[in-house]
Design a protein around this motif. Structure first.
Motif, PDB file in Angstrom:
ATOM      1  N   PHE A   1      16.429  -8.430   6.908  1.00  0.00           N
ATOM      2  CA  PHE A   1      16.620  -7.285   7.797  1.00  0.00           C
ATOM      3  C   PHE A   1      18.067  -6.799   7.772  1.00  0.00           C
ATOM      4  O   PHE A   1      18.335  -5.589   7.706  1.00  0.00           O
ATOM      5  CB  PHE A   1      16.217  -7.670   9.221  1.00  0.00           C
ATOM      6  N   ALA A   2      19.029  -7.727   7.814  1.00  0.00           N
ATOM      7  CA  ALA A   2      20.433  -7.330   7.742  1.00  0.00           C
ATOM      8  C   ALA A   2      20.731  -6.635   6.417  1.00  0.00           C
ATOM      9  O   ALA A   2      21.472  -5.648   6.371  1.00  0.00           O
ATOM     10  CB  ALA A   2      21.335  -8.556   7.908  1.00  0.00           C
ATOM     11  N   GLY A   3      20.153  -7.138   5.334  1.00  0.00           N
ATOM     12  CA  GLY A   3      20.340  -6.508   4.031  1.00  0.00           C
ATOM     13  C   GLY A   3      19.747  -5.111   3.979  1.00  0.00           C
ATOM     14  O   GLY A   3      20.324  -4.199   3.379  1.00  0.00           O
ATOM     15  N   PHE A   4      18.584  -4.937   4.627  1.00  0.00           N
ATOM     16  CA  PHE A   4      17.973  -3.606   4.667  1.00  0.00           C
ATOM     17  C   PHE A   4      18.867  -2.617   5.401  1.00  0.00           C
ATOM     18  O   PHE A   4      19.064  -1.480   4.947  1.00  0.00           O
ATOM     19  CB  PHE A   4      16.609  -3.671   5.353  1.00  0.00           C
ATOM     20  N   LEU A   5      19.436  -3.032   6.537  1.00  0.00           N
ATOM     21  CA  LEU A   5      20.323  -2.135   7.277  1.00  0.00           C
ATOM     22  C   LEU A   5      21.528  -1.753   6.429  1.00  0.00           C
ATOM     23  O   LEU A   5      21.930  -0.593   6.378  1.00  0.00           O
ATOM     24  CB  LEU A   5      20.782  -2.801   8.577  1.00  0.00           C
ATOM     25  N   GLY A   6      22.105  -2.749   5.752  1.00  0.00           N
ATOM     26  CA  GLY A   6      23.265  -2.469   4.918  1.00  0.00           C
ATOM     27  C   GLY A   6      22.930  -1.559   3.754  1.00  0.00           C
ATOM     28  O   GLY A   6      23.655  -0.596   3.470  1.00  0.00           O
ATOM     29  N   PHE A   7      21.812  -1.827   3.087  1.00  0.00           N
ATOM     30  CA  PHE A   7      21.460  -1.010   1.934  1.00  0.00           C
ATOM     31  C   PHE A   7      21.021   0.389   2.369  1.00  0.00           C
ATOM     32  O   PHE A   7      21.192   1.354   1.619  1.00  0.00           O
ATOM     33  CB  PHE A   7      20.349  -1.665   1.126  1.00  0.00           C
ATOM     34  N   GLY A   8      20.459   0.513   3.576  1.00  0.00           N
ATOM     35  CA  GLY A   8      20.113   1.836   4.081  1.00  0.00           C
ATOM     36  C   GLY A   8      21.336   2.723   4.214  1.00  0.00           C
ATOM     37  O   GLY A   8      21.293   3.919   3.887  1.00  0.00           O
ATOM     38  N   VAL A   9      22.442   2.137   4.670  1.00  0.00           N
ATOM     39  CA  VAL A   9      23.691   2.894   4.758  1.00  0.00           C
ATOM     40  C   VAL A   9      24.183   3.277   3.375  1.00  0.00           C
ATOM     41  O   VAL A   9      24.611   4.416   3.130  1.00  0.00           O
ATOM     42  CB  VAL A   9      24.762   2.072   5.501  1.00  0.00           C
ATOM     43  N   VAL A  10      24.119   2.322   2.432  1.00  0.00           N
ATOM     44  CA  VAL A  10      24.556   2.603   1.061  1.00  0.00           C
ATOM     45  C   VAL A  10      23.730   3.726   0.450  1.00  0.00           C
ATOM     46  O   VAL A  10      24.255   4.632  -0.202  1.00  0.00           O
ATOM     47  CB  VAL A  10      24.463   1.326   0.205  1.00  0.00           C
ATOM     48  N   ALA A  11      22.410   3.686   0.675  1.00  0.00           N
ATOM     49  CA  ALA A  11      21.531   4.706   0.101  1.00  0.00           C
ATOM     50  C   ALA A  11      21.853   6.088   0.646  1.00  0.00           C
ATOM     51  O   ALA A  11      21.889   7.074  -0.094  1.00  0.00           O
ATOM     52  CB  ALA A  11      20.071   4.348   0.375  1.00  0.00           C
ATOM     53  N   ALA A  12      22.090   6.173   1.957  1.00  0.00           N
ATOM     54  CA  ALA A  12      22.357   7.484   2.558  1.00  0.00           C
ATOM     55  C   ALA A  12      23.765   7.971   2.271  1.00  0.00           C
ATOM     56  O   ALA A  12      23.974   9.147   1.946  1.00  0.00           O
ATOM     57  CB  ALA A  12      22.125   7.418   4.074  1.00  0.00           C
ATOM     58  N   ALA A  13      24.752   7.074   2.378  1.00  0.00           N
ATOM     59  CA  ALA A  13      26.149   7.491   2.298  1.00  0.00           C
ATOM     60  C   ALA A  13      26.673   7.591   0.873  1.00  0.00           C
ATOM     61  O   ALA A  13      27.561   8.399   0.609  1.00  0.00           O
ATOM     62  CB  ALA A  13      27.028   6.526   3.094  1.00  0.00           C
ATOM     63  N   ILE A  14      26.158   6.792  -0.040  1.00  0.00           N
ATOM     64  CA  ILE A  14      26.616   6.871  -1.428  1.00  0.00           C
ATOM     65  C   ILE A  14      25.632   7.668  -2.270  1.00  0.00           C
ATOM     66  O   ILE A  14      25.943   8.746  -2.780  1.00  0.00           O
ATOM     67  CB  ILE A  14      26.815   5.470  -2.035  1.00  0.00           C
ATOM     68  N   MET A  15      24.415   7.150  -2.390  1.00  0.00           N
ATOM     69  CA  MET A  15      23.447   7.796  -3.282  1.00  0.00           C
ATOM     70  C   MET A  15      23.020   9.159  -2.753  1.00  0.00           C
ATOM     71  O   MET A  15      22.845  10.110  -3.520  1.00  0.00           O
ATOM     72  CB  MET A  15      22.249   6.875  -3.492  1.00  0.00           C
ATOM     73  N   GLY A  16      22.850   9.268  -1.431  1.00  0.00           N
ATOM     74  CA  GLY A  16      22.437  10.548  -0.862  1.00  0.00           C
ATOM     75  C   GLY A  16      23.501  11.622  -1.039  1.00  0.00           C
ATOM     76  O   GLY A  16      23.214  12.723  -1.519  1.00  0.00           O
ATOM     77  N   VAL A  17      24.744  11.314  -0.676  1.00  0.00           N
ATOM     78  CA  VAL A  17      25.825  12.292  -0.787  1.00  0.00           C
ATOM     79  C   VAL A  17      26.097  12.636  -2.244  1.00  0.00           C
ATOM     80  O   VAL A  17      26.245  13.811  -2.606  1.00  0.00           O
ATOM     81  CB  VAL A  17      27.100  11.747  -0.114  1.00  0.00           C
ATOM     82  N   ALA A  18      26.164  11.624  -3.107  1.00  0.00           N
ATOM     83  CA  ALA A  18      26.440  11.877  -4.528  1.00  0.00           C
ATOM     84  C   ALA A  18      25.334  12.716  -5.157  1.00  0.00           C
ATOM     85  O   ALA A  18      25.600  13.648  -5.929  1.00  0.00           O
ATOM     86  CB  ALA A  18      26.597  10.553  -5.273  1.00  0.00           C
ATOM     87  N   GLY A  19      24.077  12.393  -4.840  1.00  0.00           N
ATOM     88  CA  GLY A  19      22.963  13.145  -5.406  1.00  0.00           C
ATOM     89  C   GLY A  19      22.950  14.594  -4.955  1.00  0.00           C
ATOM     90  O   GLY A  19      22.685  15.508  -5.752  1.00  0.00           O
ATOM     91  N   GLU A  20      23.253  14.821  -3.670  1.00  0.00           N
ATOM     92  CA  GLU A  20      23.280  16.191  -3.164  1.00  0.00           C
ATOM     93  C   GLU A  20      24.408  16.998  -3.798  1.00  0.00           C
ATOM     94  O   GLU A  20      24.223  18.165  -4.164  1.00  0.00           O
ATOM     95  CB  GLU A  20      23.431  16.176  -1.647  1.00  0.00           C
ATOM     96  N   LEU A  21      25.586  16.391  -3.942  1.00  0.00           N
ATOM     97  CA  LEU A  21      26.692  17.102  -4.582  1.00  0.00           C
ATOM     98  C   LEU A  21      26.364  17.440  -6.032  1.00  0.00           C
ATOM     99  O   LEU A  21      26.698  18.524  -6.521  1.00  0.00           O
ATOM    100  CB  LEU A  21      27.965  16.253  -4.520  1.00  0.00           C
TER     101      LEU A  21
END
Length: 286
Positions: free
Chosen positions: A65-85
């Motif tokens: 569960f802790a890993g999911f929370l951490g990776f959720g942030v990574v997915a939104a803040a890194i992959m999400g922002v980079a993909g949108e740009l």
């Protein structure tokens, strides 16, 4: 000499754009599909809720569960922002924003508002489900611990968002971006985000400590798991202060690097580059 300020009209435009983006995203099937991930995690938690390792010091469900929370942030803040740009650079969105006074500033401010919400939306149902499934003591029990969990969430978003912008500015094609995302998935799998890093060889432990993903996982575990579970961490304790300082350092460095690369990317935007990108997509499909 006074520092330049952001006009109030730009701030209002950023808020409107953020609201429109969120409504559009989460009123479509693709946006609502983001809620499927917490359901998968809850199924996994159900099956591992009674498992443990390190002689019972650590619950497998708590680590997942802790890993999911951490990776959720990574997915939104890194992959999400980079993909949108990357997408906005190729479809002309950034070029149009560049042509409007303060357009790039407002566009990036809207992303600062959207990204934490993107990261939070999958977290809420996962937290509710985990509170029902996981053993007692895994979730925060007091207001102070819940507040600390929220602080960790915001700090990890702040630490990773600039690096998402860096990736979006550096990679000029969707193929390059795809390889970068594969690298992030691999890094998440081996960085100790979902399991104790002390299970790895000593040389690998030194390497993972150089990645932000290890410290993100450690920060969430420090809030969610019992104090005794810190014995299986590198150093034998949670050392919350050091963990938060490291994440803050990643945020500061990212905030110094990202604006430089974003300004350079904006200067290079032109109609010919957008047309070439569209031609490439029509020919190759990416």
């Amino acid at each position: 000499m006074s520092r330049p300020s952001i006009p109030a009209s730009v701030l209002r435009a950023a808020v409107r754009q953020a609201r429109t983006t969120l409504v559009r995203k989460y009123s479509t099937p693709s946006g609502l599909g983001n809620l499927f991930v917490p359901l998968v995690i809850l199924v996994v938690l159900f099956w591992v809720r009674d498992a443990d390792f390190s002689d019972g010091l650590v619950t497998a469900g708590g680590y997942v569960f802790a890993g999911f929370l951490g990776f959720g942030v990574v997915a939104a803040a890194i992959m999400g922002v980079a993909g949108e740009l990357q997408t906005e650079r190729e479809d002309g969105t950034l070029l149009r924003a560049k042509a409007v006074p303060h357009g790039m500033t407002g566009h990036l401010l809207s992303k600062l508002l959207v990204t934490p919400v993107d990261a939070l939306i999958p977290v809420v149902p996962a937290v509710v489900g985990a509170a029902l499934l996981l053993p007692e003591g895994t979730m925060p029990t007091g207001v102070g611990r819940w507040a600390l969990l929220f602080v960790v969430f915001l700090l990890t978003v702040a630490a990773m968002m600039p690096w998402g912008a860096v990736l979006g500015a550096v990679f000029r094609s969707m193929m390059g971006f795809a390889w970068a995302m594969i690298g992030i998935y691999v890094l998440a799998a081996v960085s100790g985000l979902f399991f104790p890093a002390t299970l790895m060889p000593a040389w690998a432990q030194w390497l993972v400590q150089a990645t932000p993903l290890y410290w993100i996982g450690r920060a969430f575990r420090a809030v969610l798991l019992p104090e005794a579970s810190g014995a299986v961490e590198i150093g034998g304790s949670w050392n919350v202060g050091l963990t938060l300082v490291v994440l803050l350092a990643w945020a500061v460095v990212g905030l110094l690097v990202a604006p430089v690369l974003l300004r350079r990317m904006a200067r290079r935007q032109s109609g010919s580059l957008v047309a070439a990108a569209r031609e490439r997509v029509m020919q190759r499909g990416y």
